[in-house]
Design a protein around this motif. Structure first.
Motif, short mmCIF file in Angstrom:
data_model
loop_
_atom_site.label_atom_id
_atom_site.label_comp_id
_atom_site.label_asym_id
_atom_site.label_seq_id
_atom_site.Cartn_x
_atom_site.Cartn_y
_atom_site.Cartn_z
N GLY A 10 0.36 -0.99 -0.29
CA GLY A 10 -0.18 -0.44 0.45
C GLY A 10 0.63 1.52 0.16
N LYS A 11 1.91 1.37 0.69
CA LYS A 11 3.77 2.36 0.85
C LYS A 11 3.56 2.11 -0.63
N GLU A 12 3.75 1.62 -1.21
CA GLU A 12 4.72 1.87 -2.65
C GLU A 12 3.41 2.03 -3.73
N ALA A 13 2.10 1.60 -3.27
CA ALA A 13 0.84 2.39 -4.59
C ALA A 13 1.43 4.20 -4.28
N VAL A 14 0.96 4.02 -2.82
CA VAL A 14 0.55 6.04 -2.75
C VAL A 14 2.36 6.35 -2.94
N TRP A 15 3.37 5.67 -3.20
CA TRP A 15 4.24 6.80 -3.48
C TRP A 15 4.01 6.32 -4.93
N VAL A 16 3.92 5.43 -5.31
CA VAL A 16 4.03 5.26 -7.24
C VAL A 16 2.78 6.95 -7.69
N MET A 17 1.67 6.40 -6.79
CA MET A 17 0.90 7.95 -7.37
C MET A 17 0.93 8.83 -7.16
N THR A 65 4.78 13.83 -19.75
CA THR A 65 5.19 13.02 -19.20
C THR A 65 4.55 11.14 -19.23
N ALA A 66 3.95 11.83 -20.08
CA ALA A 66 3.40 10.09 -19.96
C ALA A 66 3.93 9.12 -20.59
N PRO A 67 5.07 8.70 -20.79
CA PRO A 67 6.57 8.05 -20.93
C PRO A 67 6.95 7.34 -19.45
N PHE A 68 7.37 8.77 -19.15
CA PHE A 68 7.97 8.69 -17.46
C PHE A 68 6.42 7.66 -16.45
N MET A 69 5.57 8.56 -16.56
CA MET A 69 3.85 7.27 -16.69
C MET A 69 3.88 5.99 -16.52
N ALA A 70 4.26 5.69 -18.29
CA ALA A 70 3.57 4.23 -18.58
C ALA A 70 5.06 3.53 -17.37
N GLN A 71 6.06 4.17 -17.22
CA GLN A 71 7.09 3.35 -17.04
C GLN A 71 7.15 2.74 -15.90
N THR A 72 6.06 3.93 -15.12
CA THR A 72 6.39 4.17 -13.61
C THR A 72 5.51 3.00 -12.87
N LEU A 73 4.19 3.18 -13.55
CA LEU A 73 3.39 2.34 -13.13
C LEU A 73 3.36 1.00 -14.05
N GLY A 74 4.11 0.67 -14.85
CA GLY A 74 4.81 -0.79 -15.84
C GLY A 74 6.00 -1.30 -14.70
N THR A 75 6.91 -0.86 -14.20
CA THR A 75 7.64 -1.47 -13.43
C THR A 75 7.40 -1.94 -11.67
N PHE A 76 5.86 -0.76 -11.11
CA PHE A 76 5.34 -1.62 -9.92
C PHE A 76 4.75 -2.36 -10.17
N THR A 77 3.83 -2.47 -11.42
CA THR A 77 2.68 -3.46 -12.11
C THR A 77 3.67 -4.95 -11.84
N GLU A 78 5.01 -4.67 -12.66
CA GLU A 78 5.42 -5.96 -13.23
C GLU A 78 6.16 -6.96 -11.46
N GLU A 79 6.85 -5.63 -10.36
CA GLU A 79 7.65 -6.12 -9.50
C GLU A 79 6.08 -6.76 -8.26
N LEU A 80 5.48 -6.28 -8.06
CA LEU A 80 3.49 -6.11 -7.81
C LEU A 80 3.52 -7.51 -8.14
N MET A 81 3.15 -7.94 -9.42
CA MET A 81 2.97 -9.61 -10.28
C MET A 81 4.15 -11.28 -9.72
N ARG A 83 5.99 -10.61 -6.80
CA ARG A 83 5.56 -10.41 -5.65
C ARG A 83 4.20 -12.03 -5.34
N ILE A 84 3.66 -11.58 -5.81
CA ILE A 84 2.10 -12.30 -5.98
C ILE A 84 2.58 -13.56 -6.21
N VAL A 85 3.07 -13.98 -7.42
CA VAL A 85 3.54 -15.58 -7.99
C VAL A 85 5.02 -15.29 -6.47
N ALA A 86 5.61 -14.54 -6.06
CA ALA A 86 6.25 -15.60 -4.83
C ALA A 86 5.50 -16.00 -4.36
N LEU A 87 4.34 -15.39 -3.89
CA LEU A 87 3.68 -15.84 -2.77
C LEU A 87 3.53 -17.53 -2.33
#
Length: 88
Positions: A10-17, A65-81, A83-87
């Motif tokens: 949740g903290k990481e999601a808020v930071w990304v936002m 800033t669309a490329p920066f936003m897409a890259q930031t959101l993509g990186t966060f989503t990949e890391e989150l996925m 972590r979910i797979v590792a669970l």
């Protein structure tokens, strides 16, 4: 998954936002301040004078800033996925 993991995600999601919205919000604040100063100096109180320039500048900022936003959101989503797979 423990409570600390959920809080951390949740903290990481808020930071990304915040990272993604900061450029647009700061530009909107700056443009609003400039327009307000202009209106105060000229005593011109026209509603479209505040809306139209902000709309144009914010749209340009979003496009720039669309490329920066897409890259930031993509990186966060990949890391989150990952972590979910590792669970499982």
């Amino acid at each position: 998954m423990s409570e600390t993991d959920v809080i951390e995600y949740g903290k990481e999601a808020v930071w990304v936002m915040l990272k993604m919205s900061a450029p647009v919000l700061s530009v909107a604040l700056l443009v609003g301040l400039i327009i307000s100063l202009f209106q105060a100096l000229t005593q011109l109180q026209e509603m479209t004078l505040t809306f139209v320039p902000k709309l144009i500048i914010i749209s340009l900022t979003l496009v720039a800033t669309a490329p920066f936003m897409a890259q930031t959101l993509g990186t966060f989503t990949e890391e989150l996925m990952d972590r979910i797979v590792a669970l499982g």
